[in-house]
Design a protein around this motif. Sequence first.
Motif, PDB file in Angstrom:
ATOM      1  N   ALA A 189       0.815  -1.219   0.000  1.00 47.69           N
ATOM      2  CA  ALA A 189       0.000   0.000   0.000  1.00 47.69           C
ATOM      3  C   ALA A 189       0.847   1.267   0.000  1.00 47.69           C
ATOM      4  O   ALA A 189       0.547   2.225  -0.724  1.00 47.69           O
ATOM      5  CB  ALA A 189      -0.938  -0.005   1.209  1.00 47.69           C
ATOM      6  N   HIS A 190       1.915   1.285   0.801  1.00 48.83           N
ATOM      7  CA  HIS A 190       2.754   2.483   0.890  1.00 48.83           C
ATOM      8  C   HIS A 190       3.552   2.699  -0.397  1.00 48.83           C
ATOM      9  O   HIS A 190       3.651   3.822  -0.902  1.00 48.83           O
ATOM     10  CB  HIS A 190       3.694   2.375   2.090  1.00 48.83           C
ATOM     11  CG  HIS A 190       2.990   2.370   3.410  1.00 48.83           C
ATOM     12  ND1 HIS A 190       2.307   3.470   3.890  1.00 48.83           N
ATOM     13  CD2 HIS A 190       2.842   1.389   4.343  1.00 48.83           C
ATOM     14  CE1 HIS A 190       1.779   3.182   5.068  1.00 48.83           C
ATOM     15  NE2 HIS A 190       2.078   1.926   5.366  1.00 48.83           N
ATOM     16  N   LYS A 191       4.129   1.610  -0.921  1.00 49.41           N
ATOM     17  CA  LYS A 191       4.887   1.728  -2.168  1.00 49.41           C
ATOM     18  C   LYS A 191       3.971   2.143  -3.317  1.00 49.41           C
ATOM     19  O   LYS A 191       4.358   2.928  -4.184  1.00 49.41           O
ATOM     20  CB  LYS A 191       5.576   0.402  -2.496  1.00 49.41           C
ATOM     21  CG  LYS A 191       6.724   0.038  -1.569  1.00 49.41           C
ATOM     22  CD  LYS A 191       7.371  -1.273  -2.001  1.00 49.41           C
ATOM     23  CE  LYS A 191       8.532  -1.642  -1.089  1.00 49.41           C
ATOM     24  NZ  LYS A 191       9.156  -2.933  -1.500  1.00 49.41           N
ATOM     25  N   ARG A 192       2.766   1.597  -3.319  1.00 48.54           N
ATOM     26  CA  ARG A 192       1.820   1.933  -4.389  1.00 48.54           C
ATOM     27  C   ARG A 192       1.427   3.402  -4.325  1.00 48.54           C
ATOM     28  O   ARG A 192       1.322   4.071  -5.359  1.00 48.54           O
ATOM     29  CB  ARG A 192       0.574   1.053  -4.282  1.00 48.54           C
ATOM     30  CG  ARG A 192      -0.438   1.301  -5.395  1.00 48.54           C
ATOM     31  CD  ARG A 192      -1.637   0.381  -5.264  1.00 48.54           C
ATOM     32  NE  ARG A 192      -2.603   0.616  -6.337  1.00 48.54           N
ATOM     33  CZ  ARG A 192      -3.752  -0.037  -6.466  1.00 48.54           C
ATOM     34  NH1 ARG A 192      -4.075  -0.986  -5.597  1.00 48.54           N
ATOM     35  NH2 ARG A 192      -4.572   0.247  -7.462  1.00 48.54           N
ATOM     36  N   LYS A 193       1.239   3.922  -3.126  1.00 51.04           N
ATOM     37  CA  LYS A 193       0.867   5.326  -2.978  1.00 51.04           C
ATOM     38  C   LYS A 193       1.970   6.236  -3.502  1.00 51.04           C
ATOM     39  O   LYS A 193       1.711   7.207  -4.230  1.00 51.04           O
ATOM     40  CB  LYS A 193       0.581   5.635  -1.510  1.00 51.04           C
ATOM     41  CG  LYS A 193       0.020   7.025  -1.274  1.00 51.04           C
ATOM     42  CD  LYS A 193      -0.371   7.206   0.184  1.00 51.04           C
ATOM     43  CE  LYS A 193      -0.991   8.586   0.405  1.00 51.04           C
ATOM     44  NZ  LYS A 193      -1.402   8.780   1.812  1.00 51.04           N
ATOM     45  N   ASP A 194       3.229   5.919  -3.160  1.00 55.68           N
ATOM     46  CA  ASP A 194       4.355   6.703  -3.663  1.00 55.68           C
ATOM     47  C   ASP A 194       4.480   6.579  -5.179  1.00 55.68           C
ATOM     48  O   ASP A 194       4.782   7.553  -5.875  1.00 55.68           O
ATOM     49  CB  ASP A 194       5.661   6.247  -3.005  1.00 55.68           C
ATOM     50  CG  ASP A 194       5.838   6.817  -1.604  1.00 55.68           C
ATOM     51  OD1 ASP A 194       5.098   7.766  -1.262  1.00 55.68           O
ATOM     52  OD2 ASP A 194       6.696   6.319  -0.867  1.00 55.68           O
ATOM     53  N   TYR A 195       4.247   5.366  -5.684  1.00 55.03           N
ATOM     54  CA  TYR A 195       4.332   5.140  -7.128  1.00 55.03           C
ATOM     55  C   TYR A 195       3.265   5.948  -7.861  1.00 55.03           C
ATOM     56  O   TYR A 195       3.542   6.567  -8.895  1.00 55.03           O
ATOM     57  CB  TYR A 195       4.159   3.650  -7.426  1.00 55.03           C
ATOM     58  CG  TYR A 195       4.052   3.326  -8.895  1.00 55.03           C
ATOM     59  CD1 TYR A 195       5.180   3.323  -9.708  1.00 55.03           C
ATOM     60  CD2 TYR A 195       2.816   3.038  -9.479  1.00 55.03           C
ATOM     61  CE1 TYR A 195       5.083   3.036 -11.061  1.00 55.03           C
ATOM     62  CE2 TYR A 195       2.712   2.752 -10.825  1.00 55.03           C
ATOM     63  CZ  TYR A 195       3.847   2.752 -11.613  1.00 55.03           C
ATOM     64  OH  TYR A 195       3.746   2.481 -12.955  1.00 55.03           O
TER      65      TYR A 195
END
Length: 229
Positions: A73-79
Amino acid sequence: MISWTVLCNCIKRSTINNYYQILEVAPDADAGTIKKSFRRLAHQYHPDKNPDNTFAHTHFTALKAAYEVLSDAHKRKDYDKELWLLQKNSLHYTRAVTPALMLDRLQQVWAAILVKKEYHVIENHLTDYLCSMMSDHHIAIFQQQASDSAYEQFTEQVLALCRTLPQHQSAMVLASLKKLNTYNEGMLKSIERYEDSRKHRDIYHKYTGWFILGIALLLCFLMYWYSRQ
């Protein structure tokens, strides 16, 4: 907030792998859909099933990289934010800016906002993007090459995007839009009508709460007064 790492990554490169396309899912796909698609594609392109297929090996690696980001979820948000920032800056990397390209970029931004509601809160970036798109250089190109229909489509798309911005930021964008439409009286009138409707809407929203509160207090007073009779 957008992290410094995300911003630097976006500035350093003008392209980015579209993990949603790699995993064959929509940008608003949920975690279950992403996992299901990854398993299907990983099984299809697994090196053990394609020992002599170079493309399958490369694509399998890309699938793993995409899933590693989108499943977190966190990596996806940054991406997602990196994609947004890249889109914001992408016009500056384009050598041949045309009215058609400018309109296409606006439509891409609008599509992103419709899919990802969180982009509504990145108001500064949207304002900067729209103002940079209507720089003096781009305005000169647009005025030289654009057809009447292009003026109309571009103006309507910018006005639609302005509805997602606060009044003070919308005013900055509208100033640039008026400059672009300097020689188009019809579009200038459309912008003025939008400004008038925006003022009325802002006034309505500003005082609606107080009006409802006043009515509620009046009803409470009347109920109290009747109860004392």
